[in-house]
Design a protein around this motif. Structure first.
Motif, PDB file in Angstrom:
ATOM      1  N   LYS A   1       0.713  -1.386  -0.035  1.00 48.10           N
ATOM      2  CA  LYS A   1      -0.130  -0.067   0.053  1.00 48.10           C
ATOM      3  C   LYS A   1       0.888   1.323  -0.050  1.00 48.10           C
ATOM      4  O   LYS A   1       0.611   2.344  -0.674  1.00 48.10           O
ATOM      5  CB  LYS A   1      -0.892  -0.074   1.192  1.00 48.10           C
TER       6      LYS A   1
ATOM      7  N   THR B   1       2.199   1.777  -3.479  1.00 47.89           N
ATOM      8  CA  THR B   1       1.201   2.416  -4.558  1.00 47.89           C
ATOM      9  C   THR B   1       0.855   3.656  -4.013  1.00 47.89           C
ATOM     10  O   THR B   1       0.666   4.612  -5.176  1.00 47.89           O
ATOM     11  CB  THR B   1      -0.130   1.597  -4.161  1.00 47.89           C
TER      12      THR B   1
ATOM     13  N   ILE C   1      -5.794   2.069  -4.423  1.00 48.96           N
ATOM     14  CA  ILE C   1      -4.676   2.152  -3.323  1.00 48.96           C
ATOM     15  C   ILE C   1      -5.598   1.140  -2.277  1.00 48.96           C
ATOM     16  O   ILE C   1      -4.833   0.466  -1.790  1.00 48.96           O
ATOM     17  CB  ILE C   1      -4.434   3.334  -2.711  1.00 48.96           C
ATOM     18  N   THR C   2      -6.774   1.509  -2.043  1.00 49.51           N
ATOM     19  CA  THR C   2      -7.573   0.807  -0.858  1.00 49.51           C
ATOM     20  C   THR C   2      -8.120  -0.472  -1.353  1.00 49.51           C
ATOM     21  O   THR C   2      -8.625  -1.166  -0.483  1.00 49.51           O
ATOM     22  CB  THR C   2      -8.764   1.690  -0.306  1.00 49.51           C
TER      23      THR C   2
END
Length: 371
Positions: free
Chosen positions: A206, A209, A250-251
């Motif tokens: 994460k 990213t 991202i999430t």
């Protein structure tokens, strides 16, 4: 060495048209970084003889840009002698010319004469102007542009047509200074980068990213975004869709998941607030003598105006608001800068801190108001 020269106009008064021209000047030089430097020039398909240099400046050196500006400083004297005004940003030079639409032919003649003088000066200084790479656009209102019938001009040895949109320092503008083309181009490039990142998302953490999104998406959204002040909600929604797609990447959220919690988790300001942030910072610098005079003169505190010093607004950090009758005028810094500043809370307008601290306080305030 590459010198991109842009020729444009800066007058947006009523009943005037403007000309924007962009051409490219190129010199190809090969220089060694070691002792006993040698130079060889490539012109077309022909190479010159190798010459040993007793002095010179390596490419990409720290001293190079300064010496380049010194070498081209006389260019503005040439422009001024033609009755035009020039500005420069790095190796991009802009020349401004404007006139009533009825005098368009006279303006074009002055413009051609200026370009011919610039070419002669460049030739005497071993520079080359590529007229066939020139772009020209006329700027004005829809009614003013409708009065013009000429579609091309003879510039040096090339015939150049007027363009419908040109790029100025990476921002696409059309004849009415709209940014529709710029937003469309921005959407294309950002969604292309997001598609590329999506193919490798499973192999990235994460944190990695987020870093890539800031590098490939955030930098594009923030570049010159103060020019987006006052654009339509339709264009703002298109830009916001880019940020939303980046947050979902991202999430790992799905397409129809609510986006607000994701943006709050990432601590991202929405697009509209990012524009406000970008406009407020230079206004703060103008008020604290940390900005150029041509910007500072557009930000006048009410407390400095005779006859208004006793008003309540004079002690709350309010700026004198400029009025304009045109939609385009509302996007000028002298109008949108004070308007954006006056909309901030009083505690921000009266804060006397360093620019970095003010930026943090401003982002916190905008973030709280957004979510």
């Amino acid at each position: 060495m590459h010198n991109n020269m842009e020729i444009t106009s800066a007058s947006f008064q009523n009943q005037t048209i403007t000309i924007f021209c962009k051409t490219v000047v190129t010199i190809s030089v090969q220089i060694s970084y070691h002792m006993n430097d040698a130079s060889q020039v490539c012109y077309g398909a022909t190479l010159s003889a190798v010459i040993q240099l007793s002095f010179g400046v390596p490419q990409r050196s720290v001293l190079g840009p300064l010496l380049f500006l010194l070498h081209t400083a006389e260019l503005f004297d040439v422009i001024a002698s033609s009755g035009l005004v020039g500005h420069s940003y790095a190796d991009d030079t802009q020349v401004y010319i404007s006139a009533p639409a009825e005098s368009a032919d006279i303006v074009v003649d002055h413009f051609i004469s200026c370009v011919e003088r610039i070419k002669a000066w460049m030739s005497s200084n071993r520079l080359k102007m590529n007229a066939d790479k020139t772009q020209i656009i006329r700027l004005g209102t829809r009614q003013q542009l409708a009065k013009l019938s000429t579609t091309e001009i003879q510039l040096l040895s090339s015939t150049v047509e007027f363009s419908s949109a040109v790029s100025n320092l990476g921002v696409l503008i059309d004849g009415q200074l709209n940014v529709d083309n710029h937003v469309a181009s921005l959407c294309r490039s950002c969604f292309f980068q997001l598609r590329q990142l999506r193919t490798i998302r499973s192999m990235l953490t994460k944190e990695t990213t987020v870093t890539l999104i800031h590098a490939f998406i955030g930098s594009r959204l923030d570049y010159c975004n103060s020019l987006l002040y006052g654009i339509s909600n339709t264009l703002l929604r298109r830009l916001q869709s880019i940020q939303n797609a980046a947050a979902r990447l991202i999430t790992g959220a799905k397409k129809f998941d609510h986006i607000t919690p994701m943006l709050r988790e990432l601590h991202w300001l929405p697009i509209r607030q990012r524009i406000t942030y970008k406009l407020s910072l230079p206004v703060y610098k103008c008020l604290h003598n940390a900005a150029p005079v041509y910007l500072s003169s557009d930000c006048v505190p009410v407390s400095s105006l005779a006859g208004r010093r006793q008003l309540h607004s004079s002690v709350s950090g309010t700026l004198d608001s400029q009025r304009t009758r045109t939609v385009l005028g509302r996007r000028a810094f002298r109008v949108c800068g004070p308007a954006t500043w006056n909309a901030l809370p009083t505690e921000l307008r009266t804060a006397n801190v360093c620019p970095d601290t003010f930026g943090k306080k401003l982002k916190t305030c905008l973030f709280k108001s957004s979510y």
